[in-house]
Scaffold this motif. Structure first.
Motif, PDB file in Angstrom:
ATOM      1  N   ARG A 260     -14.808  48.823   1.644  1.00 47.06           N
ATOM      2  CA  ARG A 260     -14.846  47.402   1.289  1.00 47.06           C
ATOM      3  C   ARG A 260     -14.573  47.286  -0.204  1.00 47.06           C
ATOM      4  O   ARG A 260     -15.481  47.440  -1.021  1.00 47.06           O
ATOM      5  CB  ARG A 260     -16.206  46.796   1.653  1.00 47.06           C
ATOM      6  CG  ARG A 260     -16.484  46.788   3.151  1.00 47.06           C
ATOM      7  CD  ARG A 260     -17.733  45.960   3.466  1.00 47.06           C
ATOM      8  NE  ARG A 260     -17.970  45.906   4.893  1.00 47.06           N
ATOM      9  CZ  ARG A 260     -18.877  46.622   5.534  1.00 47.06           C
ATOM     10  NH1 ARG A 260     -19.630  47.468   4.845  1.00 47.06           N
ATOM     11  NH2 ARG A 260     -19.040  46.526   6.836  1.00 47.06           N
ATOM     12  N   ARG A 261     -13.332  47.039  -0.555  1.00 42.48           N
ATOM     13  CA  ARG A 261     -12.941  47.042  -1.958  1.00 42.48           C
ATOM     14  C   ARG A 261     -12.188  45.777  -2.365  1.00 42.48           C
ATOM     15  O   ARG A 261     -11.604  45.725  -3.440  1.00 42.48           O
ATOM     16  CB  ARG A 261     -12.087  48.280  -2.263  1.00 42.48           C
ATOM     17  CG  ARG A 261     -12.824  49.582  -1.947  1.00 42.48           C
ATOM     18  CD  ARG A 261     -11.989  50.816  -2.186  1.00 42.48           C
ATOM     19  NE  ARG A 261     -12.685  52.017  -1.725  1.00 42.48           N
ATOM     20  CZ  ARG A 261     -12.172  53.238  -1.748  1.00 42.48           C
ATOM     21  NH1 ARG A 261     -10.938  53.437  -2.208  1.00 42.48           N
ATOM     22  NH2 ARG A 261     -12.870  54.268  -1.303  1.00 42.48           N
TER      23      ARG A 261
ATOM     24  N   THR B 109      -4.357  42.550  -4.058  1.00 41.38           N
ATOM     25  CA  THR B 109      -5.280  42.556  -2.929  1.00 41.38           C
ATOM     26  C   THR B 109      -4.580  42.161  -1.640  1.00 41.38           C
ATOM     27  O   THR B 109      -5.178  42.185  -0.580  1.00 41.38           O
ATOM     28  CB  THR B 109      -6.445  41.586  -3.186  1.00 41.38           C
ATOM     29  OG1 THR B 109      -5.918  40.292  -3.489  1.00 41.38           O
ATOM     30  CG2 THR B 109      -7.286  42.074  -4.349  1.00 41.38           C
TER      31      THR B 109
ATOM     32  N   SER C 153     -11.723  41.827 -11.066  1.00 46.19           N
ATOM     33  CA  SER C 153     -10.561  42.694 -11.142  1.00 46.19           C
ATOM     34  C   SER C 153      -9.413  41.978 -11.827  1.00 46.19           C
ATOM     35  O   SER C 153      -9.158  40.795 -11.592  1.00 46.19           O
ATOM     36  CB  SER C 153     -10.132  43.139  -9.746  1.00 46.19           C
ATOM     37  OG  SER C 153      -8.903  43.828  -9.797  1.00 46.19           O
TER      38      SER C 153
ATOM     39  N   ALA D 149     -12.539  44.199  -5.928  1.00 45.24           N
ATOM     40  CA  ALA D 149     -13.207  45.157  -6.798  1.00 45.24           C
ATOM     41  C   ALA D 149     -12.222  45.755  -7.798  1.00 45.24           C
ATOM     42  O   ALA D 149     -11.013  45.817  -7.557  1.00 45.24           O
ATOM     43  CB  ALA D 149     -13.844  46.271  -5.972  1.00 45.24           C
TER      44      ALA D 149
ATOM     45  N   THR E 234     -17.660  46.287  -7.896  1.00 45.36           N
ATOM     46  CA  THR E 234     -17.669  44.937  -7.342  1.00 45.36           C
ATOM     47  C   THR E 234     -18.379  43.945  -8.245  1.00 45.36           C
ATOM     48  O   THR E 234     -18.428  42.756  -7.936  1.00 45.36           O
ATOM     49  CB  THR E 234     -18.361  44.933  -5.967  1.00 45.36           C
ATOM     50  OG1 THR E 234     -19.696  45.425  -6.111  1.00 45.36           O
ATOM     51  CG2 THR E 234     -17.605  45.810  -4.978  1.00 45.36           C
ATOM     52  N   THR E 235     -18.938  44.416  -9.372  1.00 48.12           N
ATOM     53  CA  THR E 235     -19.663  43.529 -10.274  1.00 48.12           C
ATOM     54  C   THR E 235     -18.769  42.925 -11.346  1.00 48.12           C
ATOM     55  O   THR E 235     -19.172  41.988 -12.029  1.00 48.12           O
ATOM     56  CB  THR E 235     -20.811  44.280 -10.972  1.00 48.12           C
ATOM     57  OG1 THR E 235     -20.268  45.263 -11.872  1.00 48.12           O
ATOM     58  CG2 THR E 235     -21.694  44.972  -9.952  1.00 48.12           C
TER      59      THR E 235
ATOM     60  N   ALA F  86     -15.166  51.791  -7.091  1.00 52.77           N
ATOM     61  CA  ALA F  86     -14.946  50.385  -6.747  1.00 52.77           C
ATOM     62  C   ALA F  86     -16.073  49.559  -7.360  1.00 52.77           C
ATOM     63  O   ALA F  86     -17.174  49.488  -6.815  1.00 52.77           O
ATOM     64  CB  ALA F  86     -14.894  50.193  -5.242  1.00 52.77           C
TER      65      ALA F  86
ATOM     66  N   ARG G  59     -10.721  48.821  -8.818  1.00 52.35           N
ATOM     67  CA  ARG G  59     -10.566  50.107  -8.152  1.00 52.35           C
ATOM     68  C   ARG G  59     -10.142  51.188  -9.154  1.00 52.35           C
ATOM     69  O   ARG G  59      -9.909  50.917 -10.327  1.00 52.35           O
ATOM     70  CB  ARG G  59      -9.574  49.978  -6.994  1.00 52.35           C
ATOM     71  CG  ARG G  59     -10.011  48.907  -5.996  1.00 52.35           C
ATOM     72  CD  ARG G  59      -9.270  49.043  -4.670  1.00 52.35           C
ATOM     73  NE  ARG G  59      -7.847  48.761  -4.765  1.00 52.35           N
ATOM     74  CZ  ARG G  59      -7.316  47.536  -4.733  1.00 52.35           C
ATOM     75  NH1 ARG G  59      -8.103  46.467  -4.661  1.00 52.35           N
ATOM     76  NH2 ARG G  59      -6.012  47.373  -4.787  1.00 52.35           N
TER      77      ARG G  59
END
Length: 636
Positions: A368-369, A346, A332, A372, A328-329, A326, A374
């Motif tokens: 917690r995605r 999402t 997506s 992100a 997060t930076t 995942a 994935r």
């Protein structure tokens, strides 16, 4: 609580040293600063973020100080095989240093593919610090052993190897003394012996002090610090200088280009995430590898593109819990889903388990995605880089096989049709004690969906025999699961308790060793029979096989693997230049098969672990799939 106590410990120690310096109570020594920076309480520590680490790779020769600590973001952080890096010059990494002044490093790797990948990172770090790799410890200045701590057996092999290396170091010291007394040219100094990886993090103090088998210890997140650690060990003195087992919340080595073995063949490993949050009761990995953190999507795709340009024919995405990836930076691209609907949006269930996990699976933490990138999206993007490059991944957790991942595997011709689905036990009550987050029924439902959505998929698994409190009835459940699923491959072990784990704290290792061994033998027998039955069905099929080289037993045969990750021994070394599925014959010329070729192979016979077949001609992944619509076909 563990992370907070570790942080308090580190900060208090750093503050004390800082106050002593400000009050004139004495200069802070290099050794004390190194201890403050490198100590970790209960396996926790701190680390630099990837961008920061890229700017600050070089640590001062006298060790990191308080400024380094304050500038970092604090956080936590098949076992018997051995891999040796062949000799390879790395002048391109440091062209300013003459060959005469470059030093030599020997790297020996035990354990999983992740350790092999880590050794490639170590090779890169050392290459940038004026080291060349050597394929023997005899002429090495530094001998580094990358270790595995997953089971007692793995550690026992490494302890034995370290005792051998201690003798090597002693002999080198004696030879140097004799040369010095005789006035002849001095031989190379005795090598520094270093322990890297999981065992180093777990047994740091014992390795340096109690047994004296190592000169330095570096945990999995401290490889950037290796040049300093080697120099500190070479200088002798305070052993606090030669240990760094900090675990990091952010270290992924994303900015380091791995140096792969010269004999690595047509395949390569690409690390995409590190650490594990699952906290299974039996597993030491969260304590030796730290918490999960994922590489940025862009850096992964850049590495895969580079490998494609270099002619690599297969990449394996790696992680301790690879399919929990995942990022997060990075933004997506999954909002609204992909064009083929492979990636979910999402939007969805409010419950995080239902939203991100396979149905019926949970974990000890809430994922917690949101927003992100994935795993399904990453896998789809990696497959898109080069349709002629096969993509695998390991090691996954069953919970992270939602439908979106299964759809990508099914829809992409170059994604391997093989799933490693570690069950660990076939008993729901044992799975509960193991803190696996699912029942036998949920696991079997996942198997059913995988076989429904991915035709011809091959399944492999992990199993532990004799876990705490396991009864004969619970063991029988595992054997029945083996027979019911019919795994093509499995990694099976008798349970060995590891300290720090939930099982060590709350359960009793009460199954006698002879019972463990007997149950393990029964599990192995059930798996072997299942594999024999599954492989018997392969006879008559044609597979697209990636040739890896000559067979180990005969230079008159070649060896390779199918899309389903089954080993194939190919009769002969020549084949047709072009595969034809026509029944009228093949008039293309004969050519020699080489490592990296894709060859259509008809399976003629099969064993529990290996298939044997006849080559029908060279091909390409996309062409084979276009002809047959799948990664295998019945012979025409």
């Amino acid at each position: 609580p563990g992370r907070g106590s570790a942080m308090s410990h580190l900060f208090r120690a750093a503050a004390r040293e800082w106050r002593r310096t400000l009050s004139g109570g004495g200069a802070q020594t290099a050794a004390s600063r190194a201890r403050v920076f490198a100590s970790s309480a209960d396996g926790s520590g701190g680390g630099a973020s990837a961008p920061e680490a890229a700017r600050r790779v070089a640590i001062p020769p006298d060790g990191p100080g308080l400024r380094d600590f304050i500038g970092s973001d604090a956080g936590c952080g098949a076992s018997g095989s051995r891999t040796v890096w062949p000799a390879r010059g790395m002048e391109e990494a440091s062209t300013s240093t003459s060959v005469a002044t470059r030093r030599r490093a020997y790297i020996e790797t035990y354990g999983c593919q992740m350790n092999v990948s880590d050794s490639e990172i170590v090779a890169s770090v050392l290459g940038a610090s004026d080291y060349d790799l050597t394929d023997t410890h005899e002429d090495a200045d530094a001998i580094l052993v990358n270790t595995c701590a997953i089971r007692d057996g793995a550690e026992a092999k490494i302890w034995a190897r370290l005792r051998q290396l201690k003798a090597v170091k002693r002999d080198r010291e004696l030879e140097r003394r004799r040369a010095s007394r005789s006035g002849t040219m001095s031989s190379r100094p005795a090598p520094v012996v270093g322990v890297l990886g999981c065992m180093g993090e777990r047994l740091k103090g014992k390795l340096l002090e109690t047994d004296g088998l190592a000169d330095l210890v570096a945990g999995p997140d401290a490889y950037r610090d290796l040049p300093r650690l080697i120099d500190a060990a070479r200088g002798g003195g305070d052993q606090g200088l030669a240990i760094n087992t900090q675990l990091s919340l952010e270290e992924t080595y994303a900015d380091i280009a791995p140096v792969r073995r010269a004999d690595a063949g047509p395949s390569a490993f690409v690390s995409i995430m590190r650490g594990c949050n699952n906290m299974c009761a039996f597993c030491i990995v969260p304590f030796t590898r730290g918490r999960e953190r994922s590489r940025p999507r862009g850096s992964i795709l850049d590495e895969v593109r580079r490998l494609s340009n270099e002619g690599c024919k297969e990449v394996t995405l790696l992680g301790q819990n690879v399919n929990s990836y995942a990022d997060t930076t990075s933004p997506s691209a999954a909002a609204g889903g992909g064009d083929d609907g492979a990636v979910v949006t999402t939007d969805g269930p409010h419950d995080a388990f239902e939203r991100y996990y396979a149905p019926g699976f949970k974990s000890v933490y809430k994922p917690r995605r949101d927003g992100a990138v994935r795993f399904a999206e990453l896998l789809d993007a990696v497959a898109d880089v080069d349709p002629e490059m096969r993509v695998r991944f390991t090691s996954p957790h069953p919970k992270d096989f939602p439908d979106e991942v299964l759809r990508v595997i099914a829809s992409r011709a170059n994604v391997a049709k093989q799933l490693h689905v570690p069950a660990q036990s076939g008993s729901s009550s044992v799975l509960e004690r193991m803190r696996r987050g699912y029942t036998r029924e949920a696991y079997l439902d996942l198997v059913e969906r995988a076989r429904r959505d991915i035709p011809g998929v091959a399944l492999s698994s992990d199993f532990i025999s004799g876990f705490c409190g396991e009864t004969e009835e619970e063991h029988a459940d595992t054997v029945s699961l083996m027979r019911l699923v019919g795994y093509e491959k499995a990694f099976m072990f008798a349970y060995s308790m590891r300290d720090k784990t939930a099982a060590a704290r709350h359960l009793t290792d009460d199954v006698p060793e002879d019972v463990k061994k007997r149950r393990l033998a029964e599990v192995i027998d059930a798996q072997r029979k299942g594999a024999e039955a599954a492989n018997a069905e392969e006879i008559g099929r044609v597979h697209c096989v990636l040739v890896e080289g000559e067979s180990k037993r005969s230079d008159e045969r070649m060896s390779g693997r199918t899309c389903t990750n089954k080993r194939v021994i190919i009769d002969g070394v020549d084949t047709f230049a072009e595969y034809s599925s026509s029944s009228s014959g093949n008039d293309s010329p004969a050519v020699r098969m080489n490592s990296g070729d894709y060859v259509a192979v008809r399976i003629d016979r099969a064993g529990a672990n290996t298939l044997y077949g006849t080559p029908l001609g060279r091909t390409e992944l996309t062409r084979f799939h276009r002809i047959h619509g799948a990664s295998f076909a019945r012979c025409v």
